[in-house]
Design an enzyme around this catalytic site. Structure first.
Site, PDB file in Angstrom:
ATOM      1  N   HIS A 227       0.862  -1.185   0.000  1.00  0.00           N
ATOM      2  CA  HIS A 227       0.000   0.000   0.000  1.00  0.00           C
ATOM      3  C   HIS A 227       0.895   1.230   0.000  1.00  0.00           C
ATOM      4  CE1 HIS A 227       0.964   0.936   4.181  1.00  0.00           C
ATOM      5  NE2 HIS A 227       0.655  -0.312   4.522  1.00  0.00           N
ATOM      6  N   ASP A 354      -1.530 -19.455  11.995  1.00  0.00           N
ATOM      7  CA  ASP A 354      -0.346 -19.973  12.668  1.00  0.00           C
ATOM      8  C   ASP A 354      -0.363 -19.564  14.145  1.00  0.00           C
ATOM      9  OD1 ASP A 354       2.576 -20.038  13.536  1.00  0.00           O
ATOM     10  OD2 ASP A 354       2.705 -20.908  11.538  1.00  0.00           O
ATOM     11  N   SER A 369       2.579  -5.068   6.877  1.00  0.00           N
ATOM     12  CA  SER A 369       2.141  -4.779   5.500  1.00  0.00           C
ATOM     13  C   SER A 369       3.305  -5.001   4.544  1.00  0.00           C
ATOM     14  CB  SER A 369       1.660  -3.331   5.380  1.00  0.00           C
ATOM     15  OG  SER A 369       0.508  -3.131   6.149  1.00  0.00           O
TER      16      SER A 369
END
Length: 409
Positions: A227, A354, A369
């Site tokens: 992003h 996980d 991110s």
């Protein structure tokens, strides 16, 4: 009664016509795909696509997601509405690419083109009266000041020096908004401290940490974040002049919880330079790597970028580093795939499964991110967003979108 029915039918007709016009005008003039990639175009009743490649016409399927070509090169795509050609597009087919998923945390420093206006406030003059020198000038938060009195503004120091040397005389300011150059004049106000001010709060840089997604060895390029970096005050994508990519040292990890996203805290002070950032886009940041050693790139992990048709719901893994040590692989689940989404970075809905990662972070946190996603030995995308009310879930962007952004297409 008849007039009312006629009006309703007219409104419905105009609404349908508007939808068709909007859909057709929003089609890009150039569509970039990789070999074997499906042509994912929004469809509506009566809208048809015909691909002309080497003088051979191929009718694209009704859902407009058929595999269009296996050949590298350019083709023409005719857009027809009820058998009438309304638009011609160009399809550029690129060869399949390989990248090396990374997963390392790194620091980011961005420097703007000019200075960004992030706020405005009244100025108390030397006469103890309140002034708004920016009032009625047209300048707004989110604008970028690029010159004053025809002198280029590179940073906040440039602006402060010119304003303070103005002696209160009117200044001609050139600024940019939405890629449009605008001009105005502002007369600085002399304060009780004997300096001059415009009443504008400005910033010329931004910094943070994020995850490096992949390295492309043939061009020594990298992609990160998935992003863009936006200004915290204006919430607009920062228009950068340059940027630095540096190593970072993780200081602390705050676990995410419902309504309160966690984050990775790191320092970028006195760290080693990794490379140069050249692009800040809504699909990530991109640049060149100078020091591959700092990223611990494993050249044996080079893999193909998956086509969207190859991505499946179900198990996958992500790569990320959370302890200043080696990058680790963690399990996730791809829950939804939005194949036709080319407009934002929410291409897939994913879930962290996980247990080790959940214990460390609570799910997806700020700083993760850009974490690369791998499925069936191929790079499929990168984490971009977290669902605030459920940090175990979030969104990811398609790998092909990031690669095309890096390639400048």
């Amino acid at each position: 009664m008849k007039k009312m029915i006629l009006k309703i039918f007219l409104i419905i007709f105009l609404l349908i016509l508007y939808i068709y016009i909007l859909l057709i005008t929003n089609l890009p003039s150039i569509i970039v795909v990789f070999e074997g990639e499906n042509l994912n175009l929004a469809s509506i009743l009566g809208l048809q696509f015909s691909l002309i490649s080497n003088e051979e016409t191929i009718e694209v399927s009704s859902n407009n997601s058929a595999q269009v070509t296996e050949k590298v090169g350019k083709s023409n795509l005719k857009v027809s509405l009820f058998n009438n050609v309304v638009k011609n597009l160009e399809v550029d087919v690129l060869p399949r690419k390989t990248v090396i998923p990374v997963g390392n945390i790194a620091g980011v420093k961005l420097y703007t083109n000019g200075v960004l206006v992030v706020g405005m406030s009244e100025i108390e003059g030397e006469d103890n009266k309140k002034y708004k020198p920016y009032a009625n000038t047209g300048i707004e938060e989110g604008d970028t000041i690029i010159s004053i009195n025809n002198t280029e503004i590179l940073n906040t120091d440039d602006l402060v020096n010119i304003v303070n040397s103005s002696n209160g005389n009117k200044l001609d300011i050139k600024y940019v908004r939405d890629n449009q150059s605008l001009e105005c004049s502002i007369t600085p106000v002399k304060t009780i401290e004997n300096d001059y001010k415009l009443g504008l709060w400005v910033r010329d840089s931004a910094a943070g940490v994020g995850t490096v997604t992949f390295y492309e060895p043939s061009t020594k390029s990298f992609a990160a974040l998935g992003h863009g970096i936006v200004d915290i005050d204006t919430e607009e994508l920062i228009n950068i002049a340059s940027g630095e990519f540096v190593t970072t040292k993780i200081l602390n990890i705050t676990k995410g919880e419902s309504g309160n996203p966690g984050r990775i805290q790191g320092t970028i002070d006195n760290q080693e330079n990794i490379g140069i950032i050249s692009k800040n886009t809504r699909f990530g940041i991109y640049g060149k790597v100078d020091d591959t050693h700092s990223l611990n790139i494993d050249y044996t992990k080079e893999m193909e970028v998956a086509l969207r048709s190859e991505i499946q719901k179900g198990k996958a893994t992500i790569l990320c580093s959370l302890d200043n040590e080696n990058v680790k692989e963690y399990e996730i689940e791809i829950e939804k795939i939005y194949v036709n989404n080319n407009y934002d970075n929410k291409s897939m809905l994913i879930k962290i499964t996980d247990q080790e990662l959940l214990e460390k972070t609570g799910g997806i946190i700020q700083g993760m991110s850009g974490s690369p996603i791998i499925q069936n030995g191929k790079f499929v995308g990168a984490i971009t967003n977290v669902l605030v009310n459920n940090p175990e879930e979030g969104y990811a962007v398609f790998g092909d979108i990031m690669l095309k952004q890096m390639m400048g297409t």
